[in-house]
Enzyme design. Structure first.
Site, PDB file in Angstrom:
ATOM      1  N   ASN A   1      35.161  40.606  33.453  1.00  0.00           N
ATOM      2  CA  ASN A   1      35.894  40.324  34.625  1.00  0.00           C
ATOM      3  C   ASN A   1      37.143  39.939  34.094  1.00  0.00           C
ATOM      4  OD1 ASN A   1      34.598  38.064  33.645  1.00  0.00           O
ATOM      5  ND2 ASN A   1      35.292  36.829  35.521  1.00  0.00           N
TER       6      ASN A   1
ATOM      7  N   GLU B   1      40.779  38.426  35.159  1.00  0.00           N
ATOM      8  CA  GLU B   1      41.648  37.675  36.534  1.00  0.00           C
ATOM      9  C   GLU B   1      43.075  37.835  36.292  1.00  0.00           C
ATOM     10  OE1 GLU B   1      39.822  33.696  36.436  1.00  0.00           O
ATOM     11  OE2 GLU B   1      38.007  34.701  37.079  1.00  0.00           O
TER      12      GLU B   1
ATOM     13  N   CYS C   1      36.382  42.401  39.087  1.00  0.00           N
ATOM     14  CA  CYS C   1      34.916  42.128  38.860  1.00  0.00           C
ATOM     15  C   CYS C   1      34.437  43.001  37.595  1.00  0.00           C
ATOM     16  CB  CYS C   1      34.103  42.441  39.850  1.00  0.00           C
ATOM     17  SG  CYS C   1      34.196  41.274  41.379  1.00  0.00           S
TER      18      CYS C   1
ATOM     19  N   GLU D   1      31.641  44.212  37.078  1.00  0.00           N
ATOM     20  CA  GLU D   1      31.033  45.531  37.364  1.00  0.00           C
ATOM     21  C   GLU D   1      31.954  46.713  37.810  1.00  0.00           C
ATOM     22  OE1 GLU D   1      30.803  42.519  38.516  1.00  0.00           O
ATOM     23  OE2 GLU D   1      28.764  42.170  39.533  1.00  0.00           O
TER      24      GLU D   1
ATOM     25  N   CYS E   1      31.259  45.077  44.774  1.00  0.00           N
ATOM     26  CA  CYS E   1      30.626  45.803  43.567  1.00  0.00           C
ATOM     27  C   CYS E   1      29.423  46.535  44.338  1.00  0.00           C
ATOM     28  CB  CYS E   1      30.401  44.838  42.547  1.00  0.00           C
ATOM     29  SG  CYS E   1      31.769  43.945  41.857  1.00  0.00           S
TER      30      CYS E   1
HETATM   31  N1  THU Z   1      33.163  38.179  39.557  1.00  0.00           N
HETATM   32  C1  THU Z   1      32.558  39.448  38.867  1.00  0.00           C
HETATM   33  O1  THU Z   1      33.183  39.628  37.843  1.00  0.00           O
HETATM   34  N2  THU Z   1      31.609  40.151  39.502  1.00  0.00           N
HETATM   35  C2  THU Z   1      31.143  39.880  40.532  1.00  0.00           C
HETATM   36  O2  THU Z   1      30.216  40.424  41.157  1.00  0.00           O
HETATM   37  C3  THU Z   1      31.508  38.599  41.185  1.00  0.00           C
HETATM   38  C4  THU Z   1      32.499  37.591  40.632  1.00  0.00           C
HETATM   39  C5  THU Z   1      34.094  37.440  38.798  1.00  0.00           C
HETATM   40  C6  THU Z   1      35.399  37.550  39.645  1.00  0.00           C
HETATM   41  C7  THU Z   1      36.122  36.265  39.170  1.00  0.00           C
HETATM   42  O3  THU Z   1      36.794  36.634  37.969  1.00  0.00           O
HETATM   43  C8  THU Z   1      35.062  35.326  38.907  1.00  0.00           C
HETATM   44  O4  THU Z   1      33.763  35.895  38.780  1.00  0.00           O
HETATM   45  C9  THU Z   1      34.870  34.265  39.958  1.00  0.00           C
HETATM   46  O5  THU Z   1      34.771  34.783  41.072  1.00  0.00           O
END
Ligand code: THU
Length: 153
Positions: free
Chosen positions: A62, A64, A73, A75, A111
């Site tokens: 992920n 940000e 995300c 995925e 996702c």
């Molecule tokens: N996140 C993912 O990478 N995949 C998901 O399916 C749900 C959430 C990440 C997004 C963000 O950077 C962190 O988790 C908290 O929400």
């Protein structure tokens, strides 16, 4: 009126050594990728690794941003790399892991929709393997049980 029943099945493993080797290796690749997570805002690292039909594995973490809605995300980072670098090759499995907790974290709704699009595009299921850094492992034979009635044009 008829009331209908929706049922989903998945497999639970308590020991990673019981998983088929290709899936345990995929989980290890997803865990390795946790170090590439950029998550200073949520402090929640997610790693995903995709196994392709040709045996290639691509991983994503992920990413940000200070402008929160722009967060990506793991995925979708991984699937974007797959679609960009191997556009004709079907993904056959994805392992997803997180650095926190002992319960597997399931992919978010967005996702799931993107995973469903890849199943639809290649007309073949994607096995989903979920585990936190340790603990119980869930295996879904397809995205369908995670996203029944997915949207398609
Ligand atoms: N996140 C993912 O990478 N995949 C998901 O399916 C749900 C959430 C990440 C997004 C963000 O950077 C962190 O988790 C908290 O929400």
């Amino acid at each position: 009126m008829q009331e209908k029943l929706l049922q989903s099945t998945y497999k639970e493993f308590t020991d990673i050594t019981d998983l088929p080797a290709q899936y345990s290796k995929l989980l290890v690749r997803a865990k390795d990728c946790l170090t590439n997570s950029w998550s200073p805002y949520s402090d929640y690292k997610v790693g995903a690794a995709v196994l392709l039909d040709n045996g290639q594995v691509l991983a994503g973490a992920n990413q940000e941003n200070a402008a929160y809605p722009m967060c990506l995300c793991a995925e979708r980072v991984a699937l974007g790399a797959v679609a960009s670098q191997f556009p004709g090759v079907p993904p056959v499995a994805m392992a997803i892991t997180t650095a926190k907790g002992s319960e597997p974290a399931a992919p978010c709704g967005a996702c799931r929709q993107v995973l469903a699009e890849h199943e639809y595009r290649f007309k073949q299921p994607i096995t989903i393997i979920l585990q936190a850094q340790s603990g119980v492992i869930y295996v879904f034979d397809s995205v369908k049980p995670l996203l029944p009635f997915s949207f398609h044009l």
